[in-house]
Each structure stands twice: as C-alpha cells, then as structure tokens.
Design a protein around this motif. Structure first.
Motif, PDB file in Angstrom:
ATOM      1  N   UNK A  20       0.791  -1.228   0.000  1.00 28.81           N
ATOM      2  CA  UNK A  20       0.000   0.000   0.000  1.00 28.81           C
ATOM      3  C   UNK A  20       0.818   1.270   0.000  1.00 28.81           C
ATOM      4  N   UNK A  21       2.088   1.170  -0.282  1.00 30.13           N
ATOM      5  CA  UNK A  21       2.948   2.348  -0.244  1.00 30.13           C
ATOM      6  C   UNK A  21       2.584   3.393  -1.297  1.00 30.13           C
ATOM      7  N   UNK A  22       1.956   2.976  -2.385  1.00 29.11           N
ATOM      8  CA  UNK A  22       1.623   3.899  -3.466  1.00 29.11           C
ATOM      9  C   UNK A  22       0.177   4.396  -3.401  1.00 29.11           C
ATOM     10  N   UNK A  23      -0.577   3.950  -2.406  1.00 27.39           N
ATOM     11  CA  UNK A  23      -2.002   4.276  -2.345  1.00 27.39           C
ATOM     12  C   UNK A  23      -2.269   5.777  -2.242  1.00 27.39           C
ATOM     13  N   UNK A  24      -1.546   6.465  -1.384  1.00 31.14           N
ATOM     14  CA  UNK A  24      -1.797   7.896  -1.203  1.00 31.14           C
ATOM     15  C   UNK A  24      -1.483   8.659  -2.491  1.00 31.14           C
ATOM     16  N   UNK A  25      -0.369   8.361  -3.115  1.00 30.16           N
ATOM     17  CA  UNK A  25      -0.001   9.053  -4.357  1.00 30.16           C
ATOM     18  C   UNK A  25      -1.031   8.793  -5.450  1.00 30.16           C
ATOM     19  N   UNK A  26      -1.524   7.565  -5.530  1.00 29.49           N
ATOM     20  CA  UNK A  26      -2.547   7.219  -6.508  1.00 29.49           C
ATOM     21  C   UNK A  26      -3.852   7.965  -6.213  1.00 29.49           C
ATOM     22  N   UNK A  27      -4.190   8.085  -4.928  1.00 33.06           N
ATOM     23  CA  UNK A  27      -5.405   8.792  -4.525  1.00 33.06           C
ATOM     24  C   UNK A  27      -5.309  10.279  -4.869  1.00 33.06           C
ATOM     25  N   UNK A  28      -4.170  10.883  -4.600  1.00 33.67           N
ATOM     26  CA  UNK A  28      -3.971  12.308  -4.923  1.00 33.67           C
ATOM     27  C   UNK A  28      -4.052  12.519  -6.437  1.00 33.67           C
ATOM     28  N   UNK A  29      -3.441  11.626  -7.210  1.00 32.55           N
ATOM     29  CA  UNK A  29      -3.511  11.743  -8.672  1.00 32.55           C
ATOM     30  C   UNK A  29      -4.956  11.635  -9.146  1.00 32.55           C
ATOM     31  N   UNK A  30      -5.712  10.730  -8.547  1.00 30.78           N
ATOM     32  CA  UNK A  30      -7.131  10.588  -8.891  1.00 30.78           C
ATOM     33  C   UNK A  30      -7.907  11.865  -8.579  1.00 30.78           C
ATOM     34  N   UNK A  38      -3.984  12.384   7.216  1.00 31.67           N
ATOM     35  CA  UNK A  38      -5.448  12.353   7.204  1.00 31.67           C
ATOM     36  C   UNK A  38      -5.964  11.210   6.325  1.00 31.67           C
ATOM     37  N   UNK A  39      -5.308  11.008   5.192  1.00 33.56           N
ATOM     38  CA  UNK A  39      -5.706   9.924   4.280  1.00 33.56           C
ATOM     39  C   UNK A  39      -5.659   8.573   4.993  1.00 33.56           C
ATOM     40  N   UNK A  82     -10.792  18.176  -9.529  1.00 35.45           N
ATOM     41  CA  UNK A  82      -9.769  19.211  -9.367  1.00 35.45           C
ATOM     42  C   UNK A  82     -10.070  20.246  -8.282  1.00 35.45           C
ATOM     43  N   UNK A  83     -11.336  20.417  -7.924  1.00 36.50           N
ATOM     44  CA  UNK A  83     -11.690  21.403  -6.904  1.00 36.50           C
ATOM     45  C   UNK A  83     -11.707  20.820  -5.497  1.00 36.50           C
ATOM     46  N   UNK A  84     -11.533  19.524  -5.370  1.00 34.45           N
ATOM     47  CA  UNK A  84     -11.589  18.876  -4.055  1.00 34.45           C
ATOM     48  C   UNK A  84     -10.355  19.230  -3.222  1.00 34.45           C
ATOM     49  N   UNK A  85     -10.559  19.289  -1.932  1.00 37.28           N
ATOM     50  CA  UNK A  85      -9.449  19.531  -1.007  1.00 37.28           C
ATOM     51  C   UNK A  85      -8.665  18.230  -0.859  1.00 37.28           C
TER      52      UNK A  85
END
Length: 63
Positions: free
Chosen positions: A20-30, A45-46, A36-39
């Motif tokens: 799961x090391x790439x999960x946060x980066x993948x989530x941010x890219x999504x 926090x993730x 694009x307007x989401x915080x």
C-alpha cells in the motif's frame, strides 16, 4: 541496466504496491484528475480516514 537490476526494481515495486505504499499518491492523482476542486487531505489524514472506514465496516477478512 542489467537484467538483475531490472528484476530487483520490479520486485521492490511489486512489494511496495502490495503493502500500500503507493495508495496515497494514486489517490492524490485521482483527485487532481477527476475532482480538481476537491481539497486534498494530508497523507496522515488519508491513512487515518482509510483505517477508520475499515474498522467501522471490516467486511470479510481474516483478522
């Protein structure tokens, strides 16, 4: 790059993906691509939200 180096990098990538090391980066890219307007939450926090949801609704799992 040698075949051994390529294999080692591939194995390292696979292990970190499974863990799961790439999960946060993948989530941010999504979020950036689809919302694009989401915080964008911080990484802390993730992970907190992800584990809170899993604990609230564990679903089928062994532990």
């Amino acid at each position: 790059m040698t075949t051994l180096t390529k294999a080692a990098r591939g194995a390292l990538w696979w292990i970190t993906s499974v863990m799961g090391d790439h999960d946060y980066a993948r989530y941010v890219a999504h979020l950036q691509r689809r919302h694009p307007d989401a915080v964008i939450p911080t990484e802390r926090e993730y992970w907190r939200n992800r584990h809170a949801e899993a604990d609230a609704n564990p679903g089928p799992r062994c532990c």
